[in-house]
Design a protein around this motif. Structure first.
Motif, PDB file in Angstrom:
ATOM      1  N   LEU A  23       1.470 -11.927  -3.729  1.00  0.00           N
ATOM      2  CA  LEU A  23       2.281 -10.921  -4.096  1.00  0.00           C
ATOM      3  C   LEU A  23       1.741 -10.481  -5.705  1.00  0.00           C
ATOM      4  N   GLU A  24       1.713  -9.370  -5.870  1.00  0.00           N
ATOM      5  CA  GLU A  24       1.410  -8.984  -7.388  1.00  0.00           C
ATOM      6  C   GLU A  24       2.154  -7.717  -7.775  1.00  0.00           C
ATOM      7  N   GLY A  25       1.959  -7.591  -9.349  1.00  0.00           N
ATOM      8  CA  GLY A  25       2.927  -6.638  -9.937  1.00  0.00           C
ATOM      9  C   GLY A  25       3.267  -7.034 -11.071  1.00  0.00           C
ATOM     10  N   THR A  26       4.000  -6.315 -11.831  1.00  0.00           N
ATOM     11  CA  THR A  26       4.854  -6.655 -13.002  1.00  0.00           C
ATOM     12  C   THR A  26       6.215  -6.629 -12.832  1.00  0.00           C
ATOM     13  N   ASP A  27       7.119  -5.738 -13.290  1.00  0.00           N
ATOM     14  CA  ASP A  27       8.434  -5.489 -13.140  1.00  0.00           C
ATOM     15  C   ASP A  27       8.754  -5.425 -11.431  1.00  0.00           C
ATOM     16  N   HIS A  28       7.869  -4.632 -10.843  1.00  0.00           N
ATOM     17  CA  HIS A  28       8.259  -4.647  -9.247  1.00  0.00           C
ATOM     18  C   HIS A  28       7.001  -4.623  -8.613  1.00  0.00           C
ATOM     19  N   LEU A  29       7.153  -5.158  -7.361  1.00  0.00           N
ATOM     20  CA  LEU A  29       5.855  -5.381  -6.434  1.00  0.00           C
ATOM     21  C   LEU A  29       4.959  -4.361  -6.889  1.00  0.00           C
ATOM     22  N   ALA A  30       3.752  -4.467  -6.614  1.00  0.00           N
ATOM     23  CA  ALA A  30       2.674  -3.261  -6.677  1.00  0.00           C
ATOM     24  C   ALA A  30       1.771  -3.355  -5.587  1.00  0.00           C
ATOM     25  N   ARG A  31       1.435  -4.612  -5.162  1.00  0.00           N
ATOM     26  CA  ARG A  31       0.408  -4.826  -4.104  1.00  0.00           C
ATOM     27  C   ARG A  31       0.428  -6.204  -3.323  1.00  0.00           C
ATOM     28  N   VAL A  32       0.000  -6.494  -2.360  1.00  0.00           N
ATOM     29  CA  VAL A  32      -0.245  -7.654  -1.719  1.00  0.00           C
ATOM     30  C   VAL A  32      -1.683  -8.046  -1.505  1.00  0.00           C
ATOM     31  N   ARG A  33      -1.884  -9.523  -1.435  1.00  0.00           N
ATOM     32  CA  ARG A  33      -3.122  -9.912  -0.920  1.00  0.00           C
ATOM     33  C   ARG A  33      -2.784 -10.286   0.587  1.00  0.00           C
ATOM     34  N   VAL A  34      -3.945  -9.745   1.467  1.00  0.00           N
ATOM     35  CA  VAL A  34      -3.519 -10.129   2.896  1.00  0.00           C
ATOM     36  C   VAL A  34      -4.819 -10.796   3.456  1.00  0.00           C
ATOM     37  N   ARG A  35      -4.435 -11.742   4.392  1.00  0.00           N
ATOM     38  CA  ARG A  35      -5.528 -12.467   5.060  1.00  0.00           C
ATOM     39  C   ARG A  35      -5.507 -12.292   6.624  1.00  0.00           C
ATOM     40  N   ASP A  36      -6.793 -12.025   7.263  1.00  0.00           N
ATOM     41  CA  ASP A  36      -6.969 -11.652   8.651  1.00  0.00           C
ATOM     42  C   ASP A  36      -7.339 -13.017   9.156  1.00  0.00           C
ATOM     43  N   ASN A  37      -6.247 -13.584   9.816  1.00  0.00           N
ATOM     44  CA  ASN A  37      -6.522 -14.918  10.310  1.00  0.00           C
ATOM     45  C   ASN A  37      -7.502 -15.455  11.250  1.00  0.00           C
ATOM     46  N   ARG A  38      -7.987 -14.286  11.903  1.00  0.00           N
ATOM     47  CA  ARG A  38      -9.140 -14.333  12.814  1.00  0.00           C
ATOM     48  C   ARG A  38     -10.436 -14.627  12.024  1.00  0.00           C
ATOM     49  N   THR A  39     -10.668 -14.037  10.720  1.00  0.00           N
ATOM     50  CA  THR A  39     -12.081 -14.262  10.159  1.00  0.00           C
ATOM     51  C   THR A  39     -11.849 -14.802   9.059  1.00  0.00           C
ATOM     52  N   GLY A  40     -10.425 -15.021   8.195  1.00  0.00           N
ATOM     53  CA  GLY A  40     -10.289 -15.560   7.099  1.00  0.00           C
ATOM     54  C   GLY A  40     -10.523 -14.970   5.872  1.00  0.00           C
ATOM     55  N   ALA A  41     -11.033 -13.607   6.293  1.00  0.00           N
ATOM     56  CA  ALA A  41     -11.270 -12.563   4.844  1.00  0.00           C
ATOM     57  C   ALA A  41      -9.910 -12.206   4.369  1.00  0.00           C
ATOM     58  N   THR A  42      -9.921 -11.655   3.092  1.00  0.00           N
ATOM     59  CA  THR A  42      -8.767 -11.432   2.292  1.00  0.00           C
ATOM     60  C   THR A  42      -9.156  -9.907   1.836  1.00  0.00           C
ATOM     61  N   SER A  43      -7.760  -9.114   1.697  1.00  0.00           N
ATOM     62  CA  SER A  43      -8.164  -7.845   1.083  1.00  0.00           C
ATOM     63  C   SER A  43      -6.820  -7.439   0.431  1.00  0.00           C
ATOM     64  N   GLU A  44      -6.809  -6.477  -0.477  1.00  0.00           N
ATOM     65  CA  GLU A  44      -5.804  -6.108  -1.195  1.00  0.00           C
ATOM     66  C   GLU A  44      -5.117  -4.866  -0.465  1.00  0.00           C
ATOM     67  N   GLN A  45      -3.808  -4.727  -0.574  1.00  0.00           N
ATOM     68  CA  GLN A  45      -3.184  -3.370  -0.086  1.00  0.00           C
ATOM     69  C   GLN A  45      -2.158  -3.117  -0.937  1.00  0.00           C
ATOM     70  N   GLU A  46      -2.247  -1.806  -1.469  1.00  0.00           N
ATOM     71  CA  GLU A  46      -1.170  -1.342  -2.401  1.00  0.00           C
ATOM     72  C   GLU A  46      -0.028  -1.285  -1.649  1.00  0.00           C
ATOM     73  N   ILE A  47       1.360  -1.725  -1.916  1.00  0.00           N
ATOM     74  CA  ILE A  47       2.381  -1.721  -1.216  1.00  0.00           C
ATOM     75  C   ILE A  47       3.590  -2.008  -2.310  1.00  0.00           C
ATOM     76  N   ARG A  48       4.751  -1.350  -2.088  1.00  0.00           N
ATOM     77  CA  ARG A  48       6.033  -1.703  -2.969  1.00  0.00           C
ATOM     78  C   ARG A  48       6.905  -2.382  -2.487  1.00  0.00           C
ATOM     79  N   HIS A  49       7.161  -2.337  -1.069  1.00  0.00           N
ATOM     80  CA  HIS A  49       8.016  -2.699  -0.144  1.00  0.00           C
ATOM     81  C   HIS A  49       7.725  -3.695   0.780  1.00  0.00           C
ATOM     82  N   VAL A  50       8.135  -5.123   0.626  1.00  0.00           N
ATOM     83  CA  VAL A  50       7.803  -6.134   1.860  1.00  0.00           C
ATOM     84  C   VAL A  50       9.221  -6.511   2.518  1.00  0.00           C
TER      85      VAL A  50
END
Ligand SMILES: Cc1cc2nc3c(=O)[nH]c(=O)nc-3n(C[C@H](O)[C@H](O)[C@H](O)COP(=O)(O)OP(=O)(O)OC[C@H]3O[C@@H](n4cnc5c(N)ncnc54)[C@H](O)[C@@H]3O)c2cc1C
Length: 541
Positions: A423-450
């Motif tokens: 989870l990333e951000g300062t005062d508020h969540l700004a983005r998350v790092r997401v892993r695809d468990n089939r390939t192991g690849a990770t990517s970033e997704q801008e998101i403020r609510h989980v």
């Protein structure tokens, strides 16, 4: 809200109390008074006023046939308003105890009074008419906690947002509040609480004032979720002296559900909060007492009566105990999780959270029923709902109707074999790092609510080994207890444990905290009510 009682109904009420004259200007009830009486106007008028340092507001005028009060009269809490005689006449006056006996024994009047009281409280809450002002910020997790605590306890409050309300500076200056003190609760005129714990709020508002915890109870119920509230309703309505201890607010996990659609009798669904609010009022109507924001910290089980200790220090003696402490959200091990709780990471999806993410993208984590409900509900307000499931699909246990809804809602996108790893951000969540468990690849997704909806673990740590637990920490009961387990627990009776009875005689476990329980509101309610039948049998032993 304001029904008119007929003359025969007024006569029936008068038989429980007394008729007396009321002089013009007489204050029958002062705001802040506890142990408030109940009045019916026979002749003359009573005006209901909300006093405030900014000036008094007239709420309503009660004429002949009308009656005073709202739900806090049943709860034994302080009055939010003043009742003053504006036209002299005659009133019927009942004490709170006389009113409780009336609503329990006269079904017709009980229904009129309870319905009016619930509607009056809903209206007070909707208008923010109360004895509390909360100054907070949408960016502060503690503000969300305090708002939730007040809302789930049905306590009306006025909310002022530091970032949005133009009048806030005047209030901050007047009460010498710095912006970093928030959330600040200004209670009953001038008590200022800076970032208060729920227990402090309960004390300030007198939630537990009328309850004597030292008194020996027939049954002490730990937890006011659906199971505990059901136990309280049945115990109190069957004449048992019942006390409930709730570490947070009534309603439990169900209280955080946006809409329960599979609970019998509610074809259009009911929000968990509304269900809990009704059950809470019902338990109190029958005379059950509910200690709010008091957690059970231990059970003294070596001798009877048993004693439940609480975080407020006072030991509570009990002839029997019903454990209904439920379960808690499972939290994934993510760094910075606590930093973003309430500031982008949530464990429930109610109307309150949905307002925070209107027209934004959200992620719901989980593949079970609670995740499915959250996704469907949030899809009404959010732009897009990504549903992250670690496995290859939705849980087998998910109700079919929910699976269909998810499939038929275009705004929901199911992402299988996917999980959040950071989870990333300062005062508020700004983005998350997401892993695809089939390939192991990770990517970033801008998101403020989980929304984390990944199941629960039982609240049994406080029992410290007093009762036998299963391998996952859930409480074993009745026929699930083996002979070896009963021998190890030194079961002292010739009879085996009753259904729902633990390895300690007279101590029962119901709802989500019980091993083998089906995790549903209906089963929690069913078990809570069944346990009371066995409480009677234990008390008669
Ligand atoms: C978001 C969500 C949606 C759901 N939707 C549905 C649905 O639609 N239909 C359905 O059938 N089920 C639903 N469920 C499941 C259902 O809510 C639970 O099965 C039910 O609430 C269990 O009730 P309970 O009383 O056993 O426990 P809980 O609801 O967990 O209540 C336990 C209570 O005990 C209190 N407590 C814990 N420890 C202590 C302590 N030491 N001292 C004092 N108090 C304590 C807690 O604060 C809590 O209030 C949902 C659950 C969630 C989380």
């Amino acid at each position: 809200m304001f029904p008119t009682l007929t003359p025969p109904q007024i006569e029936r009420i008068a038989a429980h109390g007394r008729v007396r004259p009321a002089a013009r200007g007489e204050i029958l009830i002062e705001a802040g008074d506890s142990a408030v009486p109940f009045f019916v106007v026979k002749s003359g008028e009573i005006e209901i006023i909300r006093p405030s340092s900014l000036g008094d507001t007239l709420v309503v005028i009660h004429g002949p046939g009308k009656f005073t009060g709202e739900i806090n009269l049943i709860q034994g809490r302080r009055s939010l308003t003043r009742a003053r005689v504006s036209e002299p006449g005659e009133v019927v006056q009942l004490t709170r105890e006389q009113l409780l006996s009336l609503v329990q024994t006269d079904a017709e009047i009980g229904e009129i009074v309870m319905r009016a009281y619930i509607y009056r409280r809903v209206e007070l809450a909707a208008q923010g008419v109360g004895d509390v002002v909360l100054i907070g910020s949408v960016h502060s997790p503690a503000t969300l906690r305090v708002k939730e605590f007040l809302t789930r306890n049905g306590h009306p409050f006025r909310y002022i947002d530091l970032d949005r309300d133009p009048d806030v500076q005047g209030l901050l200056d007047r009460f010498h509040i710095a912006a970093n003190d928030i959330p600040v609760l200004i209670g009953r005129g001038d008590v200022v609480l800076r970032n208060p714990a729920n227990q402090q709020i309960a004390d300030c508002l007198g939630f537990n004032e009328s309850i004597d915890p030292t008194h020996l109870r027939d049954v002490v119920v730990v937890g006011a979720g659906p199971a505990g509230l059901a136990a309280a309703v049945y115990a109190a309505s069957e004449g048992l002296n019942a006390l409930v201890i709730e570490s947070d607010s009534p309603g439990g996990q169900a209280g955080s559900s946006s809409k329960i659609e599979n609970y019998l009798g509610f074809p259009t669904g009911i929000s968990g909060q509304e269900l809990a609010g009704r059950a809470y009022a019902q338990a109190e109507k029958f005379g059950a007492e509910i200690l709010i924001a008091r957690g059970a910290t231990g059970l003294t089980c070596q001798r009877r009566p048993y004693t439940v200790t609480t975080d407020a220090g006072q030991p509570i003696p009990a002839r029997t105990v019903i454990i209904a402490s439920g379960a808690q959200y499972r939290k994934p091990s993510l760094e910075k999780l606590s930093q973003f709780e309430g500031a982008g990471v949530y464990y429930s999806a109610t109307f309150m959270e949905s307002q925070l993410c209107a027209n934004e993208d959200v992620i719901v984590v989980g593949g079970g029923n609670s995740a499915g409900q959250a996704a469907v509900f949030l899809a009404q307000a959010a732009r897009r709902v990504y549903m992250f499931v670690r496995s290859g699909g939705l849980a087998e246990s998910m109700s079919r109707y929910l699976v269909r809804r998810i499939e038929e809602t275009p705004a929901i996108e199911l992402k299988t074999c996917t999980e959040i790893v950071a989870l990333e951000g300062t005062d508020h969540l700004a983005r998350v790092r997401v892993r695809d468990n089939r390939t192991g690849a990770t990517s970033e997704q801008e998101i403020r609510h989980v929304f984390l909806m990944t199941g629960a673990v039982p609240n049994t740590v406080w029992l410290a080994g007093c009762v036998a637990l299963d391998g996952n920490g859930f409480i074993k009961t009745g026929p699930d207890l083996s002979k070896d387990e009963l021998d190890a627990a030194r079961w002292p009776l010739s009879r085996p444990p009753f259904l729902l009875e633990t390895s300690l005689p007279g101590v029962f476990a119901v709802g989500d905290v019980r091993g083998g329980n089906i995790k549903r509101v209906a089963s929690a309610v069913g078990e809570g009510s069944i346990a009371v039948a066995f409480v009677h049998r234990v008390l008669a032993e």
